[in-house]
Design an enzyme around this catalytic site. Structure first.
Site, PDB file in Angstrom:
ATOM      1  N   HIS A  69     -21.858  -6.125   2.639  1.00  0.00           N
ATOM      2  CA  HIS A  69     -20.827  -5.077   2.500  1.00  0.00           C
ATOM      3  C   HIS A  69     -20.626  -4.700   1.030  1.00  0.00           C
ATOM      4  O   HIS A  69     -19.924  -5.401   0.306  1.00  0.00           O
ATOM      5  CB  HIS A  69     -19.505  -5.558   3.114  1.00  0.00           C
ATOM      6  CG  HIS A  69     -19.553  -5.594   4.603  1.00  0.00           C
ATOM      7  ND1 HIS A  69     -19.176  -4.530   5.384  1.00  0.00           N
ATOM      8  CD2 HIS A  69     -19.981  -6.553   5.447  1.00  0.00           C
ATOM      9  CE1 HIS A  69     -19.357  -4.834   6.658  1.00  0.00           C
ATOM     10  NE2 HIS A  69     -19.852  -6.055   6.725  1.00  0.00           N
TER      11      HIS A  69
ATOM     12  N   LYS B 221      -3.616   6.647  -0.168  1.00  0.00           N
ATOM     13  CA  LYS B 221      -2.404   6.284  -0.911  1.00  0.00           C
ATOM     14  C   LYS B 221      -2.666   6.144  -2.419  1.00  0.00           C
ATOM     15  O   LYS B 221      -1.890   6.631  -3.229  1.00  0.00           O
ATOM     16  CB  LYS B 221      -1.870   4.958  -0.349  1.00  0.00           C
ATOM     17  CG  LYS B 221      -0.473   4.641  -0.744  1.00  0.00           C
ATOM     18  CD  LYS B 221       0.476   5.434   0.111  1.00  0.00           C
ATOM     19  CE  LYS B 221       1.914   5.140  -0.149  1.00  0.00           C
ATOM     20  NZ  LYS B 221       2.760   5.888   0.780  1.00  0.00           N
TER      21      LYS B 221
ATOM     22  N   GLY C 252     -19.167  -2.349  12.015  1.00  0.00           N
ATOM     23  CA  GLY C 252     -18.386  -2.210  13.242  1.00  0.00           C
ATOM     24  C   GLY C 252     -18.270  -3.535  13.962  1.00  0.00           C
ATOM     25  O   GLY C 252     -19.053  -4.456  13.715  1.00  0.00           O
TER      26      GLY C 252
ATOM     27  N   CYS D 184     -24.369  -2.896   7.343  1.00  0.00           N
ATOM     28  CA  CYS D 184     -24.173  -3.915   8.379  1.00  0.00           C
ATOM     29  C   CYS D 184     -24.503  -3.342   9.770  1.00  0.00           C
ATOM     30  O   CYS D 184     -25.666  -3.065  10.054  1.00  0.00           O
ATOM     31  CB  CYS D 184     -22.748  -4.464   8.277  1.00  0.00           C
ATOM     32  SG  CYS D 184     -22.507  -5.955   9.239  1.00  0.00           S
ATOM     33  N   TYR D 185     -23.496  -3.109  10.618  1.00  0.00           N
ATOM     34  CA  TYR D 185     -23.758  -2.526  11.939  1.00  0.00           C
ATOM     35  C   TYR D 185     -24.536  -1.213  11.783  1.00  0.00           C
ATOM     36  O   TYR D 185     -25.468  -0.919  12.544  1.00  0.00           O
ATOM     37  CB  TYR D 185     -22.424  -2.263  12.643  1.00  0.00           C
ATOM     38  CG  TYR D 185     -22.549  -1.695  14.046  1.00  0.00           C
ATOM     39  CD1 TYR D 185     -22.485  -2.539  15.145  1.00  0.00           C
ATOM     40  CD2 TYR D 185     -22.715  -0.327  14.271  1.00  0.00           C
ATOM     41  CE1 TYR D 185     -22.598  -2.028  16.437  1.00  0.00           C
ATOM     42  CE2 TYR D 185     -22.833   0.192  15.549  1.00  0.00           C
ATOM     43  CZ  TYR D 185     -22.765  -0.665  16.621  1.00  0.00           C
ATOM     44  OH  TYR D 185     -22.886  -0.168  17.892  1.00  0.00           O
TER      45      TYR D 185
ATOM     46  N   ASP E  67       5.100   9.775  -0.657  1.00  0.00           N
ATOM     47  CA  ASP E  67       4.313  10.871  -0.091  1.00  0.00           C
ATOM     48  C   ASP E  67       5.106  12.184  -0.050  1.00  0.00           C
ATOM     49  O   ASP E  67       4.607  13.234  -0.458  1.00  0.00           O
ATOM     50  CB  ASP E  67       3.813  10.515   1.320  1.00  0.00           C
ATOM     51  CG  ASP E  67       2.985   9.233   1.315  1.00  0.00           C
ATOM     52  OD1 ASP E  67       2.493   8.874   0.237  1.00  0.00           O
ATOM     53  OD2 ASP E  67       2.844   8.604   2.377  1.00  0.00           O
ATOM     54  N   SER E  68       6.346  12.106   0.447  1.00  0.00           N
ATOM     55  CA  SER E  68       7.099  13.363   0.533  1.00  0.00           C
ATOM     56  C   SER E  68       7.527  13.826  -0.855  1.00  0.00           C
ATOM     57  O   SER E  68       7.639  15.031  -1.116  1.00  0.00           O
ATOM     58  CB  SER E  68       8.293  13.248   1.485  1.00  0.00           C
ATOM     59  OG  SER E  68       9.255  12.366   0.998  1.00  0.00           O
TER      60      SER E  68
ATOM     61  N   GLU F 235     -18.859  -2.352  -0.056  1.00  0.00           N
ATOM     62  CA  GLU F 235     -17.524  -1.768  -0.277  1.00  0.00           C
ATOM     63  C   GLU F 235     -16.457  -2.798  -0.627  1.00  0.00           C
ATOM     64  O   GLU F 235     -15.400  -2.452  -1.135  1.00  0.00           O
ATOM     65  CB  GLU F 235     -17.094  -0.946   0.959  1.00  0.00           C
ATOM     66  CG  GLU F 235     -16.794  -1.745   2.231  1.00  0.00           C
ATOM     67  CD  GLU F 235     -18.033  -2.095   3.057  1.00  0.00           C
ATOM     68  OE1 GLU F 235     -19.149  -2.103   2.494  1.00  0.00           O
ATOM     69  OE2 GLU F 235     -17.877  -2.385   4.261  1.00  0.00           O
TER      70      GLU F 235
END
Ligand code: XMP
Length: 524
Positions: free
Chosen positions: A180, A380, A58, A85-86, A238-239, A182
């Protein structure tokens, strides 16, 4: 919708720019996870029954007394916790340790030296130093550091400047990492996260495209029953994926509506409806409402007002269509997970700079139709994987995104039909050349913008006073940040010449060299 898997990881979001990345990594491993804001109601946390919790990084300093805290209930749920981290620092403070401002701020690459064995790391390392110590190459971004670890915690690993780089409370299965895992710069990051969710939290890897698809399809059938569903289809990924899934689930009970609002790209209206009808076997009702949109936008130049007018008209049109058939009880939308997270951030006051373009926030009060959003829990990249699973081609799945308000926000100021016509032509030339030169897939999004400012040019013996087109091409993975694309000069020169020669009214072409932030991808 029903929860997909009984096993899930919760990611408590402390406002890190990487929270979505953590979620994507966990899902990459095949485990379902959900991001929740740090200050969400504690009953909700309990009801979610997680198998493990990850506390994100954060932007705040944990030393600041008013900085976000972990809800106490989280420490008492008897589930494993990984603080990043945070998240590691705040867990340390709340469990009786301490954090201080570090004399060495660490931003970027660092080496972590592993002193003790730990379930997160067994057999995971990048190299071994002369003394036989396992070393990890990691990515750090912190100014504060844990100075005292809580009781029952053990030091596992350090960097040269940060003693407590990894800590563990084996009994409670609480872990903290100052780096991190990630981000891809931390080479072993994904393996470490995998260890946590599979080995420590004992989650199953059943979050796969075919399982997700099966689950979504079944849920739609249960929810919709005998009702009919209307879907606003734009041709965007997406649609499109939403339409194909709904078609599989409920067949003829799905009515797709495509609105030609006059703000679409060259041939888009015919191409999209033809593709959906012929290739996807979907019945699409096309509503041509160009003058309705142009009339409503006449004299309006404020971008947010333009967006609102366009959005409102879309809803009005769908509502009119829905009213024609009493069996229609549902409006489907292709809302995805990041739209929901962004809107939650707006709600929790953490992202004041986001434009009002997400389909989130429900329907206007006077609409008696219910909302169904089959992709609401997907990112996505997951939507793309499902698209491939459904048989959609690489070319279709990798088309650049196109915003809902269309050319309406690519014409600076008031939208006029003439401007749209010119912009459409210039845009088509740009995209055509990108494709011909094998550059289209190398950029994440590219388009032309119409600038209704006249500048002088001399064509032949004629002096002209005409409008400007700006070309925009960006590279990005998440569209939250973006870099302008280094397109070859020769290519840009060729596109410029074609536009000036082939689009009467345009006599100057410029290339946008602004990054996001501070500039946004779209001009409005
Ligand atoms: P910005 O301009 O915010 O764009 O950097 C980020 C991404 O979002 C798209 N975008 C929109 N999409 N309605 C949409 O559906 C909108 O109003 C809208 N505004 C921006 C933009 O094309 C880019 O991909």
């Amino acid at each position: 919708m029903k929860t997909f898997s009984k096993k899930q990881i919760l990611i408590v979001d402390f406002g890190s720019q990487y929270s979505q990345l953590i979620a994507r990594r966990v899902r990459e491993v095949g485990v379902y996870c959900k991001i929740i804001p740090w200050n969400i109601n504690k009953i909700k946390i309990k009801n979610l029954k997680p198998n493990g919790i990850i506390l994100s990084g954060g932007p705040d300093s944990t030393i600041n007394r008013n900085s976000p805290r972990v809800q106490k209930i989280i420490f008492n749920m008897n589930v494993p916790i990984l603080g990043i981290c945070y998240g590691m620092q705040i867990m340390s403070i709340q469990l009786g340790g301490n954090v201080v401002q570090s004399s060495f701020r660490e931003f970027g690459f660092s080496k972590v030296y592993v002193h003790e064995t730990c379930v997160l790391l067994d057999d995971i390392y990048d190299s071994v130093d002369e003394e036989g110590t396992h070393v990890l190459d990691v990515w750090m971004s912190h100014g504060d550091t844990v100075s005292v670890i809580p009781k029952d915690f053990k030091l596992i690993a350090s960097t040269k400047n940060c003693k407590f780089a990894i800590i563990e409370n084996k009994k409670r299965n609480f872990y903290g990492v100052q780096f991190h895992p990630e981000v891809t710069h931390t080479k072993q990051g994904l393996r470490i996260l995998k260890r946590f969710v599979i080995k420590v939290c004992k989650c199953k890897t059943n979050w796969t495209p075919s399982n997700i698809l099966k689950n979504i399809t079944e849920n739609i059938r249960t929810i919709v029953g005998k009702d009919e569903v209307i879907l606003a289809i734009s041709g965007g990924i997406d649609s499109l994926v939403t339409a194909i899934i709904l078609n599989r689930a409920i067949g003829k009970k799905l009515i797709c509506i495509f609105v030609d609002n006059g703000l679409l790209r060259e041939n888009e209206s015919s191409d999209v409806t033809k593709f959906l009808n012929e290739k996807m076997n979907l019945y699409v009702r096309k509503i041509v409402a160009k003058s309705r949109f142009f009339n409503a936008l006449s004299g309006v130049s404020d971008p947010e007002t333009k967006r609102k007018i366009i959005g409102k008209l879309f809803f009005e049109i769908f509502n009119e269509q829905a009213k024609k058939n009493k069996k229609i009880k549902w409006l489907a939308q292709g809302t995805i997970c990041s739209d929901v997270i962004e809107s939650a951030k707006i709600k929790y006051n953490r992202a004041s700079l986001i434009k009002s373009h997400h389909n989130v926030g429900g329907l206007p009060k006077n609409i008696k139709i219910k909302l169904i959003e089959p992709l609401r829990r997907l990112f996505k990249d997951e939507v793309k994987k499902i698209g491939f699973e459904l048989g959609l081609s690489y070319e279709i799945m990798n088309r650049h995104p196109f915003p809902g308000p269309g050319l309406g926000i690519r014409i600076i100021g008031e939208v006029k039909k003439l401007y749209c016509d010119l912009l459409r032509k210039a845009d088509a030339i740009f995209i055509d050349e990108l494709k011909k030169n094998d550059l289209y897939q190398k950029v994440s999004q590219a388009f032309a913008v119409f600038i209704p400012v006249r500048s002088i040019s001399v064509v032949g013996d004629d002096r002209k006073y005409e409008w400007i087109i700006s070309l925009r091409a960006v590279e990005t993975t998440d569209f939250m940040t973006a870099k302008w694309a280094y397109l070859p000069h020769k290519f840009l020169s060729f596109v410029s010449t074609r536009i000036i020669n082939e689009v009467p009214g345009i006599s100057r072409v410029v290339y946008d060299i602004s990054n996001k932030p501070p500039s946004t991808i779209e001009w409005e």
